[in-house]
Design a protein around this motif. Structure first.
Motif, PDB file in Angstrom:
ATOM      1  N   GLU A  73       0.856  -1.186   0.000  1.00 34.11           N
ATOM      2  CA  GLU A  73       0.000   0.000   0.000  1.00 34.11           C
ATOM      3  C   GLU A  73       0.889   1.233   0.000  1.00 34.11           C
ATOM      4  O   GLU A  73       2.077   1.164   0.286  1.00 34.11           O
ATOM      5  N   SER A  74       0.300   2.372  -0.340  1.00 34.04           N
ATOM      6  CA  SER A  74       1.050   3.609  -0.415  1.00 34.04           C
ATOM      7  C   SER A  74       1.499   4.047   0.973  1.00 34.04           C
ATOM      8  O   SER A  74       0.690   4.102   1.913  1.00 34.04           O
ATOM      9  N   ILE A  75       2.788   4.374   1.110  1.00 32.29           N
ATOM     10  CA  ILE A  75       3.296   4.827   2.403  1.00 32.29           C
ATOM     11  C   ILE A  75       2.575   6.088   2.853  1.00 32.29           C
ATOM     12  O   ILE A  75       2.103   6.193   3.993  1.00 32.29           O
ATOM     13  N   GLN A  76       2.507   7.089   1.966  1.00 25.78           N
ATOM     14  CA  GLN A  76       1.967   8.377   2.381  1.00 25.78           C
ATOM     15  C   GLN A  76       0.468   8.319   2.643  1.00 25.78           C
ATOM     16  O   GLN A  76      -0.069   9.124   3.392  1.00 25.78           O
ATOM     17  N   GLN A  77      -0.220   7.380   2.030  1.00 25.52           N
ATOM     18  CA  GLN A  77      -1.645   7.226   2.320  1.00 25.52           C
ATOM     19  C   GLN A  77      -1.862   6.609   3.696  1.00 25.52           C
ATOM     20  O   GLN A  77      -2.718   7.036   4.454  1.00 25.52           O
ATOM     21  N   ARG A  78      -1.052   5.596   4.017  1.00 25.22           N
ATOM     22  CA  ARG A  78      -1.229   4.885   5.279  1.00 25.22           C
ATOM     23  C   ARG A  78      -0.519   5.584   6.431  1.00 25.22           C
ATOM     24  O   ARG A  78      -1.022   5.630   7.554  1.00 25.22           O
ATOM     25  N   TRP A  79       0.682   6.110   6.168  1.00 19.90           N
ATOM     26  CA  TRP A  79       1.509   6.688   7.230  1.00 19.90           C
ATOM     27  C   TRP A  79       1.944   8.091   6.814  1.00 19.90           C
ATOM     28  O   TRP A  79       3.094   8.306   6.421  1.00 19.90           O
ATOM     29  N   PRO A  80       1.057   9.065   6.899  1.00 15.26           N
ATOM     30  CA  PRO A  80       1.371  10.396   6.363  1.00 15.26           C
ATOM     31  C   PRO A  80       2.223  11.275   7.266  1.00 15.26           C
ATOM     32  O   PRO A  80       2.605  12.372   6.857  1.00 15.26           O
ATOM     33  N   ARG A  81       2.523  10.856   8.495  1.00 16.34           N
ATOM     34  CA  ARG A  81       3.253  11.710   9.424  1.00 16.34           C
ATOM     35  C   ARG A  81       4.599  11.084   9.766  1.00 16.34           C
ATOM     36  O   ARG A  81       4.661   9.968  10.294  1.00 16.34           O
ATOM     37  N   THR A  82       5.676  11.833   9.486  1.00 18.63           N
ATOM     38  CA  THR A  82       7.035  11.330   9.662  1.00 18.63           C
ATOM     39  C   THR A  82       7.807  12.215  10.627  1.00 18.63           C
ATOM     40  O   THR A  82       7.774  13.439  10.527  1.00 18.63           O
ATOM     41  N   LEU A  83       8.513  11.582  11.562  1.00 22.94           N
ATOM     42  CA  LEU A  83       9.470  12.257  12.431  1.00 22.94           C
ATOM     43  C   LEU A  83      10.808  11.534  12.310  1.00 22.94           C
ATOM     44  O   LEU A  83      10.858  10.323  12.083  1.00 22.94           O
ATOM     45  N   LYS A  84      11.903  12.275  12.469  1.00 26.20           N
ATOM     46  CA  LYS A  84      13.234  11.667  12.441  1.00 26.20           C
ATOM     47  C   LYS A  84      14.173  12.511  13.279  1.00 26.20           C
ATOM     48  O   LYS A  84      14.140  13.741  13.204  1.00 26.20           O
ATOM     49  N   GLN A  85      14.990  11.862  14.100  1.00 23.96           N
ATOM     50  CA  GLN A  85      16.023  12.558  14.869  1.00 23.96           C
ATOM     51  C   GLN A  85      17.131  11.562  15.142  1.00 23.96           C
ATOM     52  O   GLN A  85      16.905  10.481  15.669  1.00 23.96           O
ATOM     53  N   GLY A  86      18.348  11.929  14.743  1.00 26.21           N
ATOM     54  CA  GLY A  86      19.464  11.032  14.954  1.00 26.21           C
ATOM     55  C   GLY A  86      19.249   9.710  14.233  1.00 26.21           C
ATOM     56  O   GLY A  86      18.907   9.673  13.052  1.00 26.21           O
ATOM     57  N   ASP A  87      19.425   8.611  14.949  1.00 25.80           N
ATOM     58  CA  ASP A  87      19.265   7.276  14.366  1.00 25.80           C
ATOM     59  C   ASP A  87      17.877   6.705  14.593  1.00 25.80           C
ATOM     60  O   ASP A  87      17.668   5.495  14.450  1.00 25.80           O
ATOM     61  N   THR A  88      16.911   7.564  14.925  1.00 24.24           N
ATOM     62  CA  THR A  88      15.537   7.138  15.185  1.00 24.24           C
ATOM     63  C   THR A  88      14.607   7.833  14.217  1.00 24.24           C
ATOM     64  O   THR A  88      14.753   9.025  13.953  1.00 24.24           O
ATOM     65  N   PHE A  89      13.653   7.085  13.657  1.00 25.87           N
ATOM     66  CA  PHE A  89      12.594   7.706  12.870  1.00 25.87           C
ATOM     67  C   PHE A  89      11.284   7.000  13.181  1.00 25.87           C
ATOM     68  O   PHE A  89      11.262   5.874  13.707  1.00 25.87           O
ATOM     69  N   ALA A  90      10.189   7.668  12.869  1.00 29.05           N
ATOM     70  CA  ALA A  90       8.867   7.124  13.171  1.00 29.05           C
ATOM     71  C   ALA A  90       7.880   7.542  12.098  1.00 29.05           C
ATOM     72  O   ALA A  90       7.932   8.674  11.603  1.00 29.05           O
ATOM     73  N   LEU A  91       6.993   6.622  11.744  1.00 28.24           N
ATOM     74  CA  LEU A  91       5.888   6.907  10.833  1.00 28.24           C
ATOM     75  C   LEU A  91       4.585   6.570  11.552  1.00 28.24           C
ATOM     76  O   LEU A  91       4.426   5.461  12.093  1.00 28.24           O
ATOM     77  N   PHE A  92       3.644   7.549  11.542  1.00 29.55           N
ATOM     78  CA  PHE A  92       2.360   7.408  12.207  1.00 29.55           C
ATOM     79  C   PHE A  92       1.235   7.642  11.203  1.00 29.55           C
ATOM     80  O   PHE A  92       1.441   8.280  10.157  1.00 29.55           O
ATOM     81  N   ASP A  93       0.044   7.165  11.557  1.00 30.79           N
ATOM     82  CA  ASP A  93      -1.111   7.540  10.745  1.00 30.79           C
ATOM     83  C   ASP A  93      -1.564   8.936  11.158  1.00 30.79           C
ATOM     84  O   ASP A  93      -0.965   9.578  12.034  1.00 30.79           O
ATOM     85  N   ALA A  94      -2.623   9.441  10.521  1.00 33.08           N
ATOM     86  CA  ALA A  94      -3.031  10.826  10.753  1.00 33.08           C
ATOM     87  C   ALA A  94      -3.463  11.073  12.189  1.00 33.08           C
ATOM     88  O   ALA A  94      -3.374  12.202  12.681  1.00 33.08           O
ATOM     89  N   LEU A  95      -3.924  10.027  12.911  1.00 34.08           N
ATOM     90  CA  LEU A  95      -4.343  10.182  14.299  1.00 34.08           C
ATOM     91  C   LEU A  95      -3.176  10.059  15.276  1.00 34.08           C
ATOM     92  O   LEU A  95      -3.359  10.152  16.488  1.00 34.08           O
ATOM     93  N   GLY A  96      -1.969   9.829  14.745  1.00 31.59           N
ATOM     94  CA  GLY A  96      -0.806   9.646  15.607  1.00 31.59           C
ATOM     95  C   GLY A  96      -0.638   8.232  16.103  1.00 31.59           C
ATOM     96  O   GLY A  96       0.164   7.981  17.005  1.00 31.59           O
TER      97      GLY A  96
END
Length: 724
Positions: free
Chosen positions: A22-45
């Motif tokens: 499935e499309s990344i941006q459709q399913r997980w539209p919110r991205t955070l990244k800092q250092g060696d850590t990153f996270a993808l969340f849905d629109a509700l967090g």
């Protein structure tokens, strides 16, 4: 990058293709990244059932949190708004309660409770504050539930690779406020995910925390969750202290760059997004700042990506180039290792620290299967010196530079014909080792795939520029005989290149020469990157430009990777007809180099039009190459990285291409070669552009058919010069 999304045919299958469910941006539209850590969340967090998608919180390419969901009385909240703030530090999500029924009656009417979630990453941890606010005139009681899980999936598992065995996951509840997941990896490393809750919930299990909130009219209640992916020895700190540290860090990284604004507010949004995305991707290493390639698939140092990003940003932020050069020098290959495609002097393709890389299940722990990283390293070193005059750093790097030139001569030219070519040494390495590194990206005009060793057109350009500009560096450092040898080798390569790569009938250069020295006669974007390096004869550069801007190559949004008349053209493919913003930026710089400013402006205007349809005006890694149609947005590629470092810096590179801007340290001046602005910009301001210990602020403005450049402020000895 290392692979395409899916094979176009059975012969094109790559071991490392990215499975697309499935499309990344459709399913997980919110991205955070800092250092060696990153996270993808849905629109509700939330993170809900990510499966073979990159949803979750990752640290060192391992998913430390695979589930995290907030419920109000057992129901998903109603989404009000959701956005990552402008500096990319905090994800803010505003929610409200749905109608809650009991025995057929509404016991909690919708939209009386407001819930705000604030999430950010810092120091190997994900921090979240949840604030519930009762806006009703009556007291309200609700159950707030947090469901959580950790699968410790390796990123290559998430990408679709199967593993016959993996380690064991266990979870324990410790006290009233802590749950700890442990993964005993097959590599002997224990990975941990610790969740801490403040205040402690009413109930805490190995998968769930439950709070009961009694809220008077107008009352607010806050709770904090810290999810630590690195060592769990550090206790729970307040939310505000790491929050301030994350903000300061982002501001510091962004503050290293000169600021660029324009008269077009939409363009300013694009420029601010580019600046913030690059700041997020830059990670401190022991050798200095390094732009990680992109989330989610490539949140790690890549040689080619870091080098091209630094080259495109060199005029604005030379400190980034210094960090990239020093990191890659520290990781330069020193011995022959076929498993890693390594040879002495070769520059890194990528490095990984996940379990599968440590165990050798994938070859990317320290992998060198990149034919272009070494000449790009040499080119960046030469241009960094031209930009800064930093002789101390270059003298320290000189043994690595010499090793890189030796690698080109000894290992890069496999058959002694004067061209640099590649052929995979390891059975499980990359089949193609240029920037188009999917298995089907190099082909002949009948659609058959080229057999190696393969000499790519743009790689010859990189080698030419590395030798030609490296000669000036060698001369400046006192290595006179090396300078003469490099100058002669550059000219020899240029003549051979024109003889063997030029395709008169297509008006462009061949994509590559195969192992039989047969040219790949297809229209391709790689030839445009040859212009960036200056290897093309001026009259042929003009013909290449015309070919690139013809409808078969230029979609209206940008220049495609492959001509629409090629047998393997597919606008939805990874490399055979898609549009890569960084590729377009390098082409535009090449067009500008040869004085073809209208072409450079056309590329900028097309990509700016595309950016207007992208979320947050963020350029993704790539998008599809369908023709531009009035009223229709460009078509997105489903698993493209966003943000991606070399895509993030594209607006700055395109502006440099149009302005013909060059920072000359030795002459203490900023030069403009026939400066022109794209049609959507009337004026551009460049603030605090540094040159050594001096700096200058400039205004560039269109005046009828001409462009005016003026200094608005100056500190120290620096001037401007305009060449028409």
């Amino acid at each position: 990058m290392e692979a395409k999304i899916l094979p176009d045919s059975p012969d094109d299958i790559s071991t490392f293709y990215i499975q697309a469910t499935e499309s990344i941006q459709q399913r997980w539209p919110r991205t955070l990244k800092q250092g060696d850590t990153f996270a993808l969340f849905d629109a509700l967090g939330d993170i809900i059932d990510p499966g073979l998608t990159p949803g979750g919180v990752f640290h060192n390419d391992t998913r430390h949190l695979s589930g995290f969901q907030l419920l109000i009385d057992g129901q998903r909240p109603l989404l009000l708004s959701s956005a990552v703030e402008g500096d990319n530090v905090v994800l803010t999500v505003d929610l409200s309660n749905p109608d809650i029924y009991q025995d057929g009656e509404i016991v909690l009417p919708r939209e009386v409770l407001h819930v705000r979630r604030s999430k950010f990453l810092w120091d190997g941890s994900c921090h979240e504050r949840i604030v519930a606010h009762n806006f009703d005139v009556h007291p309200r009681r609700c159950w707030l539930t947090l469901n959580f899980a950790a699968d410790f999936a390796d990123l290559f598992e998430v990408r679709g690779m199967q593993r016959p065995r993996r380690g064991n996951v266990a979870c324990a509840v410790i006290g009233a406020d802590r749950a700890v997941f442990r993964y005993d990896g097959l590599d002997g490393i224990e990975r941990r995910t610790e969740l801490r809750f403040d205040p402690p919930p009413r109930q805490l299990s190995r998968s769930q925390a439950i709070y009961v909130l009694e809220l008077a009219p107008g009352e607010r209640r806050a709770l904090v969750v810290k999810i630590r992916c690195a060592s769990s020895e550090v206790g729970l700190r307040t939310f505000s202290r790491p929050y301030r540290a994350a903000r300061r860090s982002a501001a510091h990284i962004a503050g290293q760059m000169a600021r660029v604004t324009s008269s077009n507010e939409l363009a300013n949004r694009m420029l601010r997004r580019a600046r913030a995305d690059l700041s997020m991707l830059v990670t401190d290493t022991p050798q200095g700042p390094y732009p990680y390639a992109g989330t989610p698939w490539f949140s790690t140092p890549f040689g080619r990506d870091g080098l091209i990003t630094a080259l495109q940003m060199l005029w604005l932020d030379p400190a980034l180039a210094k960090g990239v050069l020093q990191y890659l020098a520290a990781n330069q290959a020193t011995e022959v290792d076929p498993r890693a495609d390594a040879e002495p002097g070769k520059i890194l393709h990528e490095t990984r620290s996940c379990e599968m890389a440590i165990l050798g299940e994938v070859p990317f722990g320290h992998y060198y299967g990149s034919i272009d990283s070494t000449p790009l390293f040499l080119l960046l070193a030469a241009r960094y010196f031209q930009r800064t005059g930093d002789s101390d750093t270059l003298r320290a790097l000189w043994p690595h530079i010499e090793a890189g030139f030796d690698w080109i001569d000894r290992y890069g030219d496999r058959d002694g014909d004067g061209f640099v070519e590649y052929d995979r040494e390891s059975d499980d390495g990359l089949t193609n080792q240029g920037w188009k590194d999917s298995a089907d990206s190099v082909m002949h005009d009948d659609g058959t795939l080229a057999a190696g060793p393969i000499a790519l057109v743009e790689v010859q350009g990189y080698v030419y520029a590395a030798r030609k500009e490296g000669a000036r560096l060698a001369e400046a450092l006192g290595h006179h005989s090396r300078a003469q040898a490099l100058t002669a080798a550059a000219e020899t390569l240029r003549l051979a290149f024109e003889d063997k790569f030029w395709l008169e009938e297509l008006g462009t250069y061949a994509l590559a020469l195969d192992g039989q020295k047969k040219p790949c006669r297809v229209k391709n974007s790689n030839a445009g990157q040859a212009l960036y390096c200056g290897i093309a004869a001026p009259e042929r550069a003009a013909r290449v430009a015309a070919t690139l801007l013809a409808p078969e190559m230029f979609s209206g949004w940008g220049i495609r990777t492959l001509g629409a008349d090629a047998p393997r053209f597919n606008p939805m493919s990874y490399h055979n007809g898609s549009i890569w913003p960084h590729d377009n930026a390098l082409i535009a710089l090449g067009l500008g180099r040869y004085g073809l400013k209208r072409g450079a402006a056309a590329v900028f205007e097309g990509l700016f039009g595309a950016a207007g349809h992208m979320e947050m005006m963020r350029f993704p890694e790539l998008f599809c190459g369908f023709p531009r149609r009035r009223g229709v947005a460009p078509t997105l590629y489903p698993v493209a990285c966003a943000p991606q470092a070399w895509a993030s810096v594209v607006p700055f590179a395109l502006l440099q291409a149009c302005l013909g801007l060059e920072v000359c340290c030795e002459q203490r001046e900023i030069r403009f070669h026939d400066p022109q602005l794209p049609g959507f910009m009337e004026e551009v301001a460049i603030s605090e552009l540094a040159l050594g210990d001096a700096s200058v602020s400039l205004r560039v403005k269109r005046r009828g058919a001409s462009t005016e450049v003026a200094i608005t402020s100056r500190k120290g000895d620096v001037g401007i010069r305009i060449h028409q």
